[in-house]
Each structure stands twice: as C-alpha cells, then as structure tokens.
Design an enzyme around this catalytic site. Structure first.
Site, PDB file in Angstrom:
ATOM      1  CG  ASP A  43     -49.180 -35.391  28.297  1.00  0.00           C
ATOM      2  OD1 ASP A  43     -47.986 -35.055  28.227  1.00  0.00           O
ATOM      3  OD2 ASP A  43     -50.113 -34.573  28.299  1.00  0.00           O
ATOM      4  CB  CYS A  56     -48.365 -33.137  31.134  1.00  0.00           C
ATOM      5  SG  CYS A  56     -48.808 -31.901  32.367  1.00  0.00           S
ATOM      6  CB  THR A  69     -48.366 -26.713  31.876  1.00  0.00           C
ATOM      7  OG1 THR A  69     -49.448 -27.586  32.238  1.00  0.00           O
ATOM      8  CG2 THR A  69     -48.735 -25.935  30.625  1.00  0.00           C
ATOM      9  N   GLY A  70     -47.071 -29.452  33.216  1.00  0.00           N
ATOM     10  CA  GLY A  70     -46.967 -30.088  34.540  1.00  0.00           C
ATOM     11  C   GLY A  70     -48.206 -29.852  35.393  1.00  0.00           C
ATOM     12  CB  ILE A  71     -50.923 -27.306  35.203  1.00  0.00           C
ATOM     13  CG1 ILE A  71     -49.973 -26.108  35.316  1.00  0.00           C
ATOM     14  CG2 ILE A  71     -52.216 -27.019  35.954  1.00  0.00           C
ATOM     15  CD1 ILE A  71     -50.481 -24.845  34.616  1.00  0.00           C
ATOM     16  N   GLY A  72     -51.635 -30.253  34.651  1.00  0.00           N
ATOM     17  CA  GLY A  72     -52.631 -31.333  34.626  1.00  0.00           C
ATOM     18  C   GLY A  72     -52.154 -32.551  35.395  1.00  0.00           C
ATOM     19  CG  HIS A  94     -40.682 -26.150  53.788  1.00  0.00           C
ATOM     20  ND1 HIS A  94     -41.007 -24.817  53.852  1.00  0.00           N
ATOM     21  CD2 HIS A  94     -39.430 -26.266  54.319  1.00  0.00           C
ATOM     22  CE1 HIS A  94     -40.004 -24.135  54.387  1.00  0.00           C
ATOM     23  NE2 HIS A  94     -39.034 -24.986  54.676  1.00  0.00           N
ATOM     24  CG  HIS A 129     -41.565 -28.451  57.654  1.00  0.00           C
ATOM     25  ND1 HIS A 129     -42.111 -27.298  57.138  1.00  0.00           N
ATOM     26  CD2 HIS A 129     -40.310 -28.132  58.061  1.00  0.00           C
ATOM     27  CE1 HIS A 129     -41.224 -26.322  57.210  1.00  0.00           C
ATOM     28  NE2 HIS A 129     -40.131 -26.803  57.782  1.00  0.00           N
TER      29      HIS A 129
HETATM   30  C1  RB5 Z   1     -51.703 -31.592  26.251  1.00  0.00           C
HETATM   31  O1  RB5 Z   1     -51.945 -30.816  25.131  1.00  0.00           O
HETATM   32  C2  RB5 Z   1     -51.628 -30.710  27.490  1.00  0.00           C
HETATM   33  O2  RB5 Z   1     -52.887 -30.216  27.789  1.00  0.00           O
HETATM   34  C3  RB5 Z   1     -51.065 -31.478  28.655  1.00  0.00           C
HETATM   35  O3  RB5 Z   1     -49.825 -31.991  28.313  1.00  0.00           O
HETATM   36  C4  RB5 Z   1     -50.824 -30.688  29.939  1.00  0.00           C
HETATM   37  O4  RB5 Z   1     -50.085 -29.545  29.690  1.00  0.00           O
HETATM   38  C5  RB5 Z   1     -51.996 -30.447  30.772  1.00  0.00           C
HETATM   39  O5  RB5 Z   1     -51.916 -29.858  31.847  1.00  0.00           O
END
Ligand code: RB5
Length: 161
Positions: free
Chosen positions: A15, A81, A83-86, A114, A149
């Site tokens: 993103d 992104c 954090t990579g989380i989304g 794994h 695994h």
């Molecule tokens: C964008 O501001 C941010 O929310 C997105 O890049 C990401 O970190 C979401 O997990």
C-alpha cells in the site's frame, strides 16, 4: 527445496505506507536475483502519495499466488504495508494462502521450514531496509522441512472449509 532454487515468480505489492520499502526491495531483487528462473512481478501500488486500501493489494497477490501453475513454476508473494499486519491478516483470508509476517532472520527461516509460507509480509514502518533485505533473502533461500509439518499445514487449510 528453497523457493529461490526453483522456477519462481514472486508477486510483490504494497500500500502507500509500504511503497518506499517495496521500491527498495524490488530494486534489490532486480540487482541480486533477476534471471530466467526468478521473475519479479510488481503489482503496485505506484506512489506513496496516493492512499490505497491494503486488503485490495493483499487480495491481488493472494489470488496470483494460489492460481493453478503449469509445469514446474512456483509462485510466491511479498506484501508490504506500514506494519505488515493488515497485509498478512487480509492475505490469509484467501484460500490456499499461508502469509507470514516476519521481523527477523529467525521468523523468516521458520516461516519456510515449518509453515511453508507462500507469502511473506514485512512492515515498512517497523523494519529497517537492511533487515528487510535479510528477511527476504532468508525467506527465499530456506526450504520447507515437510514430514510432520506437512500434516499441520494441511490442517491449516482444513480450517477454510
Ligand atoms: C496505513 O496507514 C496502515 O494502516 C497500513 O499500511 C498497515 O500498517 C495496516 O496494517
């Protein structure tokens, strides 16, 4: 077998928040890996200035990675992104995806050994470029260990039904 030792296409997307790191990593891959058997396909986004929604980028890469392959071709993905989380949450909604959010050499290595991760997620706001390069290289060069695994990976996908 590692991803990098096969005939691989790596689908890459970010993103807006991940765009600067995506640019660095795509250039790095082109410099260090580009060959007949290692293709990089950059699916965007194309700018840091225009905001976009990471689930759209994650879905595009997830669909590409899980498409049927012909012959010996292998597909994998890289999602970035803030954090990579989304990206990892969204990509893991696509059936067949095993997306791993990695922060260091160890998590990158284990994501392949794994979990047989077929997509790597990295956070651009949480990971320095040099660490991100190391994560990416480790991910590409590590191999799934199979055996017990494989049973666990199969059970992950049974959760989709
Ligand atoms: C964008 O501001 C941010 O929310 C997105 O890049 C990401 O970190 C979401 O997990």
């Amino acid at each position: 077998m590692s991803l990098s030792s096969q005939n691989i296409t790596l689908y890459v997307a970010s993103d807006h928040a991940g765009f600067p790191l995506k640019k660095i990593l795509v250039e790095y891959l082109e410099k260090t890996r580009s060959s007949e058997t290692f293709k990089v396909e950059d699916l965007g986004t194309v700018s840091e200035d225009k905001k976009c929604d990471y689930p759209d980028n994650a879905a595009e890469v997830g669909q590409k990675v899980t498409e049927e392959t012909t012959g010996s071709e292998v597909k994998a993905g890289l999602l970035i992104c803030g954090t990579g989380i989304g990206m990892s949450i969204a990509a893991n909604k696509v059936a067949g995806v095993r997306c791993a959010l990695c922060h260091d050499h160890y998590t990158a290595e284990l994501s392949r050994q794994h979990n047989d991760a077929n997509i790597l997620a990295i956070g651009s706001r949480t990971t320095e470029p040099d660490v991100a390069k190391e994560i990416l290289d480790t991910y590409l060069d590590s191999s799934f260990l199979g055996e017990y695994h494989s049973i666990r990976v199969k059970k992950i996908h049974q959760l989709e039904h």
